[in-house]
Design a protein around this motif. Structure first.
Motif, PDB file in Angstrom:
ATOM      1  N   ASP A 124       0.802   4.232  -2.827  1.00  0.00           N
ATOM      2  CA  ASP A 124       0.557   5.612  -2.393  1.00  0.00           C
ATOM      3  C   ASP A 124       1.688   6.539  -2.833  1.00  0.00           C
ATOM      4  O   ASP A 124       1.443   7.652  -3.332  1.00  0.00           O
ATOM      5  N   ALA A 169      -8.401  -4.460   0.423  1.00  0.00           N
ATOM      6  CA  ALA A 169      -9.495  -3.749  -0.244  1.00  0.00           C
ATOM      7  C   ALA A 169      -9.038  -2.442  -0.867  1.00  0.00           C
ATOM      8  O   ALA A 169      -9.492  -2.073  -1.958  1.00  0.00           O
ATOM      9  N   GLU A 170      -8.113  -1.727  -0.214  1.00  0.00           N
ATOM     10  CA  GLU A 170      -7.697  -0.432  -0.738  1.00  0.00           C
ATOM     11  C   GLU A 170      -6.871  -0.543  -2.019  1.00  0.00           C
ATOM     12  O   GLU A 170      -6.690   0.451  -2.731  1.00  0.00           O
ATOM     13  N   LEU A 171      -6.373  -1.754  -2.346  1.00  0.00           N
ATOM     14  CA  LEU A 171      -5.594  -1.927  -3.572  1.00  0.00           C
ATOM     15  C   LEU A 171      -6.395  -2.540  -4.719  1.00  0.00           C
ATOM     16  O   LEU A 171      -5.930  -2.555  -5.856  1.00  0.00           O
ATOM     17  N   GLU A 172      -7.579  -3.050  -4.436  1.00  0.00           N
ATOM     18  CA  GLU A 172      -8.381  -3.683  -5.495  1.00  0.00           C
ATOM     19  C   GLU A 172      -8.652  -2.753  -6.682  1.00  0.00           C
ATOM     20  O   GLU A 172      -8.637  -3.194  -7.829  1.00  0.00           O
ATOM     21  N   VAL A 232       0.834  -1.200   0.000  1.00  0.00           N
ATOM     22  CA  VAL A 232       0.000   0.000   0.000  1.00  0.00           C
ATOM     23  C   VAL A 232       0.871   1.254   0.000  1.00  0.00           C
ATOM     24  O   VAL A 232       0.592   2.232  -0.703  1.00  0.00           O
TER      25      VAL A 232
END
Length: 356
Positions: free
Chosen positions: A205, A224-227, A201
């Motif tokens: 970012d 989930a934040e990388l999907e 992540v």
């Protein structure tokens, strides 16, 4: 000749696909057998290669042993029916074992020095083991070396011309700064105990903050934040994307080498060093390899430097020098399979036995 090709990984499809077509065009009888593994079968279908699937996927080292045993037993039954002259593979455990039983010649290609189990199971039974010149290891009199990399069997400019429409298909603009990222699963027998990024992540970012559009391909489930960053085009479009990317950053050696031979600078983040990756780093400056404990921070610093510098002419010059030094590896595959089948001496103009 009757030739069996065994395919157990998506990269094997790319490696053999042009050789399969050339051997068929020369009148040889080809039989392709595969194991389900990631997108292997989809790639065979998209390449239009007739094949038979002999075994399914594995989800652990224990299940891999069972799947491999099933694959090898079924390959032996098919080989006894076909009576092949040559069996060829990458790694080649099943190919070497089965060929020794049915009286065929086995031609094994490999470039991964740390795959100790595969080497112990395959090399003693193989007739010929073909490796890049940069391979670090002496296999003895059966070893033949060549000036190239596996990736030049399918990404040499004589074999591949990138399609710019991939940018439209991915919703990208030619002026976008594109970073392709790869996460590995670490469940192969030779990857146990190894690692890459500390925090994927953080990488995404930081690359985004530097102005890059990140496209992520992964062997593992993503947080989930990388999907939203996951690459979703057909798997055979990835090489087109790599060719037009500004940078590759990832844990996979194969994709790092693919990017490099396409002229896209690659940042390789993995506790394992490999001969061909090291050569692409030391000799050509197209890979930046980070293997030590501080690999996350140092690799990210390098990736950000590439993205911010935006210097395509440098990478093109380095690629031109690489291509001047290295050969189309499909020619090696075809020559070695035909040589093994005819039991003639190999042409030493491009292939040299290991002096050890």
């Amino acid at each position: 000749m009757r030739v069996i090709v065994t395919i157990q990984h998506p990269g094997h499809v790319h490696f053999f696909k042009h050789a399969i077509r050339e051997l068929q065009a020369q009148g040889h009888e080809l039989h392709v057998f595969a194991r389900e593994n990631e997108v292997t079968v989809e790639l065979l279908e998209r390449a239009g290669i007739d094949h038979e699937v002999l075994a399914g996927e594995s989800n652990s080292l224990f299940s891999l042993a069972a799947v491999q045993a099933t694959y090898e037993a079924r390959l032996l039954r098919r080989a006894r029916r076909i009576d092949p002259d040559v069996i060829t593979a990458i790694g080649g455990v099943a190919a070497a074992h089965v060929s020794s039983v049915v009286g065929a010649k086995s031609v094994v290609f490999y470039d991964t020095e740390h795959a100790t189990l595969i080497k112990k199971l395959a090399y003693p039974f193989a007739d010929v083991v073909c490796t890049p010149e940069c391979y670090r290891g002496d296999i003895g009199s059966k070893q033949l070396t060549y000036p190239g990399y596996h990736e030049l069997a399918y990404l040499h400019p004589d074999r591949f011309e990138p399609d710019p429409s991939v940018l439209d298909d991915a919703g990208l603009d030619p002026d976008d700064t594109i970073a392709v990222m790869r996460l590995s699963s670490w469940d192969s027998s030779h990857d146990v105990g190894q690692g890459g990024f500390d925090d994927p992540v953080d990488v995404v970012d930081r690359l985004e903050a530097a102005g890059a559009t990140v496209l992520l391909t992964s062997e593992v489930d993503l947080p989930a934040e990388l999907e939203p960053y996951r690459y979703t085009l057909a798997p055979d479009r990835m090489h087109d994307l790599l060719a037009f990317a500004d940078c590759f950053v990832g844990e996979g050696a194969t994709m790092a080498a693919e990017a490099a031979v396409l002229g896209t600078p690659a940042v390789y983040v993995n506790s394992l060093a490999l001969g061909y990756v090291t050569e692409l780093d030391d000799e050509y400056g197209l890979v930046f390899s980070y293997n030590d404990e501080d690999r996350h921070a140092r690799s990210l610093e390098q990736a950000l430097s590439i993205v911010e510098r935006d210097d395509p002419s440098t990478w093109q010059r380095r690629r031109d020098r690489l291509l001047a030094d290295r050969i189309d590896v499909t020619d090696v595959i075809v020559r070695e399979v035909e040589t093994a089948g005819s039991e003639t001496e190999p042409d030493q103009s491009t292939l040299a036995p290991n002096p050890g």
